[in-house]
Design a protein around this motif. Structure first.
Motif, PDB file in Angstrom:
ATOM      1  N   PRO A  62     -18.735   9.548  42.516  1.00  0.00           N
ATOM      2  CA  PRO A  62     -18.855   8.880  43.768  1.00  0.00           C
ATOM      3  C   PRO A  62     -17.443   8.029  44.035  1.00  0.00           C
ATOM      4  CG  PRO A  62     -20.220   8.521  41.735  1.00  0.00           C
ATOM      5  CD  PRO A  62     -19.326   9.679  41.404  1.00  0.00           C
ATOM      6  N   PRO A  63     -17.437   7.762  45.048  1.00  0.00           N
ATOM      7  CA  PRO A  63     -18.257   7.521  46.380  1.00  0.00           C
ATOM      8  C   PRO A  63     -18.247   8.636  47.287  1.00  0.00           C
ATOM      9  CG  PRO A  63     -16.422   5.984  46.670  1.00  0.00           C
ATOM     10  CD  PRO A  63     -16.214   6.670  45.456  1.00  0.00           C
ATOM     11  N   LYS A  64     -16.902   9.489  47.345  1.00  0.00           N
ATOM     12  CA  LYS A  64     -17.347  11.005  48.184  1.00  0.00           C
ATOM     13  C   LYS A  64     -17.062  11.512  48.142  1.00  0.00           C
ATOM     14  CE  LYS A  64     -14.441   6.754  51.585  1.00  0.00           C
ATOM     15  NZ  LYS A  64     -13.509   7.424  52.363  1.00  0.00           N
ATOM     16  N   ASN A  65     -17.465  11.992  46.476  1.00  0.00           N
ATOM     17  CA  ASN A  65     -18.547  13.710  46.313  1.00  0.00           C
ATOM     18  C   ASN A  65     -16.861  14.128  45.940  1.00  0.00           C
ATOM     19  OD1 ASN A  65     -20.948  13.697  46.013  1.00  0.00           O
ATOM     20  ND2 ASN A  65     -20.992  13.579  48.098  1.00  0.00           N
ATOM     21  N   MET A  66     -15.449  13.584  45.438  1.00  0.00           N
ATOM     22  CA  MET A  66     -14.585  13.806  45.664  1.00  0.00           C
ATOM     23  C   MET A  66     -13.724  14.206  43.925  1.00  0.00           C
ATOM     24  SD  MET A  66     -11.766  14.794  47.340  1.00  0.00           S
ATOM     25  CE  MET A  66     -11.656  14.634  48.455  1.00  0.00           C
ATOM     26  N   SER A  67     -13.837  15.431  43.500  1.00  0.00           N
ATOM     27  CA  SER A  67     -13.330  15.338  42.073  1.00  0.00           C
ATOM     28  C   SER A  67     -11.468  15.230  42.298  1.00  0.00           C
ATOM     29  CB  SER A  67     -13.144  16.877  41.727  1.00  0.00           C
ATOM     30  OG  SER A  67     -12.462  17.778  42.262  1.00  0.00           O
ATOM     31  N   ALA A  68     -11.711  14.410  40.830  1.00  0.00           N
ATOM     32  CA  ALA A  68      -9.319  14.605  40.838  1.00  0.00           C
ATOM     33  C   ALA A  68      -9.136  16.003  41.286  1.00  0.00           C
ATOM     34  CB  ALA A  68      -9.861  14.448  38.918  1.00  0.00           C
ATOM     35  N   PRO A  83      10.254   2.441  47.310  1.00  0.00           N
ATOM     36  CA  PRO A  83      10.041   2.000  46.157  1.00  0.00           C
ATOM     37  C   PRO A  83       9.647   3.346  45.247  1.00  0.00           C
ATOM     38  CG  PRO A  83       9.536   0.135  45.479  1.00  0.00           C
ATOM     39  CD  PRO A  83       9.192   0.014  46.989  1.00  0.00           C
ATOM     40  N   PRO A  84      10.641   4.243  45.037  1.00  0.00           N
ATOM     41  CA  PRO A  84       9.899   5.290  44.797  1.00  0.00           C
ATOM     42  C   PRO A  84       8.841   5.127  43.439  1.00  0.00           C
ATOM     43  CG  PRO A  84      12.491   5.758  44.077  1.00  0.00           C
ATOM     44  CD  PRO A  84      11.754   4.602  44.668  1.00  0.00           C
ATOM     45  N   LEU A  85       7.420   5.848  43.580  1.00  0.00           N
ATOM     46  CA  LEU A  85       6.071   5.522  42.066  1.00  0.00           C
ATOM     47  C   LEU A  85       5.761   7.064  41.050  1.00  0.00           C
ATOM     48  CD1 LEU A  85       3.559   3.707  41.524  1.00  0.00           C
ATOM     49  CD2 LEU A  85       2.878   5.189  43.143  1.00  0.00           C
ATOM     50  N   LEU A  86       6.681   6.343  40.096  1.00  0.00           N
ATOM     51  CA  LEU A  86       6.735   7.703  38.955  1.00  0.00           C
ATOM     52  C   LEU A  86       5.238   7.153  38.754  1.00  0.00           C
ATOM     53  CD1 LEU A  86       6.848   9.919  37.471  1.00  0.00           C
ATOM     54  CD2 LEU A  86       7.535   8.779  36.162  1.00  0.00           C
ATOM     55  N   VAL A  87       3.935   7.387  38.915  1.00  0.00           N
ATOM     56  CA  VAL A  87       2.306   8.436  38.189  1.00  0.00           C
ATOM     57  C   VAL A  87       2.236   8.789  36.845  1.00  0.00           C
ATOM     58  CG1 VAL A  87       0.023   8.268  38.485  1.00  0.00           C
ATOM     59  CG2 VAL A  87       1.618   7.615  41.251  1.00  0.00           C
ATOM     60  N   ILE A  88       2.192   8.544  35.930  1.00  0.00           N
ATOM     61  CA  ILE A  88       1.707   9.081  35.026  1.00  0.00           C
ATOM     62  C   ILE A  88       0.236   9.082  34.838  1.00  0.00           C
ATOM     63  CG2 ILE A  88       2.881   9.489  32.453  1.00  0.00           C
ATOM     64  CD1 ILE A  88       5.249   7.925  32.764  1.00  0.00           C
ATOM     65  N   VAL A  89       0.422  10.136  34.727  1.00  0.00           N
ATOM     66  CA  VAL A  89      -1.802  10.585  33.936  1.00  0.00           C
ATOM     67  C   VAL A  89      -1.736  11.029  32.479  1.00  0.00           C
ATOM     68  CG1 VAL A  89      -3.747  10.283  34.714  1.00  0.00           C
ATOM     69  CG2 VAL A  89      -2.533   9.903  36.199  1.00  0.00           C
ATOM     70  N   THR A  90      -2.794  10.752  31.883  1.00  0.00           N
ATOM     71  CA  THR A  90      -2.294  11.231  30.255  1.00  0.00           C
ATOM     72  C   THR A  90      -4.578  11.043  29.568  1.00  0.00           C
ATOM     73  OG1 THR A  90      -2.321   8.730  29.001  1.00  0.00           O
ATOM     74  CG2 THR A  90      -0.110  10.695  29.859  1.00  0.00           C
ATOM     75  N   ALA A 137     -12.721  11.157  33.668  1.00  0.00           N
ATOM     76  CA  ALA A 137     -12.894  11.581  35.034  1.00  0.00           C
ATOM     77  C   ALA A 137     -12.697  10.386  36.433  1.00  0.00           C
ATOM     78  CB  ALA A 137     -13.385  12.582  35.536  1.00  0.00           C
ATOM     79  N   GLN A 138     -13.462   9.300  35.781  1.00  0.00           N
ATOM     80  CA  GLN A 138     -13.201   8.299  36.878  1.00  0.00           C
ATOM     81  C   GLN A 138     -11.337   7.172  36.781  1.00  0.00           C
ATOM     82  OE1 GLN A 138     -15.623   4.555  36.139  1.00  0.00           O
ATOM     83  NE2 GLN A 138     -16.718   5.447  37.582  1.00  0.00           N
ATOM     84  N   VAL A 139     -11.149   7.587  36.237  1.00  0.00           N
ATOM     85  CA  VAL A 139      -9.865   7.382  35.828  1.00  0.00           C
ATOM     86  C   VAL A 139      -8.808   8.169  35.940  1.00  0.00           C
ATOM     87  CG1 VAL A 139      -7.896   6.964  34.122  1.00  0.00           C
ATOM     88  CG2 VAL A 139      -9.827   6.403  33.840  1.00  0.00           C
ATOM     89  N   GLN A 140      -8.782   9.177  35.721  1.00  0.00           N
ATOM     90  CA  GLN A 140      -7.821  10.698  36.645  1.00  0.00           C
ATOM     91  C   GLN A 140      -8.049  10.179  38.388  1.00  0.00           C
ATOM     92  OE1 GLN A 140      -9.498  14.167  35.290  1.00  0.00           O
ATOM     93  NE2 GLN A 140      -8.193  13.493  33.257  1.00  0.00           N
ATOM     94  N   LEU A 141      -9.342   9.988  38.571  1.00  0.00           N
ATOM     95  CA  LEU A 141      -9.407  10.269  40.292  1.00  0.00           C
ATOM     96  C   LEU A 141      -8.594   9.256  40.480  1.00  0.00           C
ATOM     97  CD1 LEU A 141     -10.601  11.505  42.957  1.00  0.00           C
ATOM     98  CD2 LEU A 141     -13.512   9.838  41.867  1.00  0.00           C
ATOM     99  N   MET A 142      -8.951   8.456  40.131  1.00  0.00           N
ATOM    100  CA  MET A 142      -8.847   6.689  41.084  1.00  0.00           C
ATOM    101  C   MET A 142      -7.155   6.958  40.792  1.00  0.00           C
ATOM    102  SD  MET A 142      -9.853   4.501  41.787  1.00  0.00           S
ATOM    103  CE  MET A 142      -8.688   2.707  43.158  1.00  0.00           C
ATOM    104  N   SER A 143      -6.653   7.453  39.684  1.00  0.00           N
ATOM    105  CA  SER A 143      -5.019   7.703  39.441  1.00  0.00           C
ATOM    106  C   SER A 143      -4.277   8.314  40.828  1.00  0.00           C
ATOM    107  CB  SER A 143      -4.946   8.333  38.862  1.00  0.00           C
ATOM    108  OG  SER A 143      -4.429   9.352  38.403  1.00  0.00           O
ATOM    109  N   MET A 144      -5.442   8.889  41.354  1.00  0.00           N
ATOM    110  CA  MET A 144      -5.355  10.056  42.260  1.00  0.00           C
ATOM    111  C   MET A 144      -5.092   9.335  43.897  1.00  0.00           C
ATOM    112  SD  MET A 144      -3.544  12.795  41.806  1.00  0.00           S
ATOM    113  CE  MET A 144      -3.123  12.403  39.753  1.00  0.00           C
ATOM    114  N   VAL A 145      -6.106   8.530  44.021  1.00  0.00           N
ATOM    115  CA  VAL A 145      -6.714   7.818  44.713  1.00  0.00           C
ATOM    116  C   VAL A 145      -5.518   6.737  44.839  1.00  0.00           C
ATOM    117  CG1 VAL A 145      -7.872   6.110  46.109  1.00  0.00           C
ATOM    118  CG2 VAL A 145      -9.693   7.817  44.485  1.00  0.00           C
ATOM    119  N   LEU A 146      -4.796   6.330  44.253  1.00  0.00           N
ATOM    120  CA  LEU A 146      -4.040   5.471  44.270  1.00  0.00           C
ATOM    121  C   LEU A 146      -2.621   5.867  44.473  1.00  0.00           C
ATOM    122  CD1 LEU A 146      -4.955   2.683  41.575  1.00  0.00           C
ATOM    123  CD2 LEU A 146      -4.562   2.789  44.417  1.00  0.00           C
ATOM    124  N   THR A 147      -2.625   7.500  44.518  1.00  0.00           N
ATOM    125  CA  THR A 147      -1.032   8.052  44.993  1.00  0.00           C
ATOM    126  C   THR A 147      -1.508   8.185  46.255  1.00  0.00           C
ATOM    127  OG1 THR A 147      -1.388   8.965  42.202  1.00  0.00           O
ATOM    128  CG2 THR A 147      -0.175  10.510  44.025  1.00  0.00           C
TER     129      THR A 147
END
Length: 156
Positions: free
Chosen positions: A92-98, A36-43, A47-57
């Motif tokens: 961390p752990p991969k030195n990636m920014s959101a 199914p389609p997935l809509l990811v809403i980030v508010t 920074a950690q939450v933002q990065l994790m939202s992109m990881v899961l996306t």
């Protein structure tokens, strides 16, 4: 004799019907359903939450989901060309920014990234302030996605 014949015929019909139903169930199990389609809403401004939202996306897109990201409030800063260090700092752990991962998601998948319609006017900015590929969302389009019975919504 009639009774025996009727009983045997009835048993045979029941057996055939059960076999046919079992085959249909097996066939149904082997059919792969569309993700199914997935809509990811980030508010979140975290920074950690933002990065994790992109990881899961990214993970969802790689697993076949039709992904779309809506950035609102402080998370809209992810889309800015001149973004604050909070969204560009490596984590961390991969030195990636959101923002870096968001760009990768956009490049490697068909994910559409948008900022809320009121984000740019609220900041006194226009479309030119956004990184390439990010646009301002159309509220009617987002509402249509949100109300689609098949869409899954993830909010961060």
């Amino acid at each position: 004799m009639k009774r025996i014949l009727i009983t045997a015929l009835s048993t045979a019909i029941t057996f055939l019907a059960a076999s046919s139903a079992s085959a249909e169930i097996e066939e149904t199990r082997s059919i792969k359903t569309a993700t199914p389609p997935l809509l990811v809403i980030v508010t979140s401004e975290d920074a950690q939450v933002q990065l994790m939202s992109m990881v899961l996306t990214m993970q969802s897109a790689q697993q076949g989901a039709d992904t779309r990201v809506l950035l609102c409030g402080p998370a809209g800063d992810l889309a800015l060309r001149d973004a604050p260090s909070s969204v560009t700092a490596a984590q961390p752990p991969k030195n990636m920014s959101a923002q870096g991962l968001m760009k990768t998601v956009m490049q490697k998948t068909q994910t559409q990234v948008e900022v809320c319609a009121i984000y740019l006017p609220g900041k006194g900015l226009d479309q030119s302030a956004l990184i390439e590929g990010v646009t301002a969302a159309n509220p009617a389009d987002i509402a249509k996605v949100m109300t689609d019975k098949y869409t899954k919504i993830a909010s961060f």
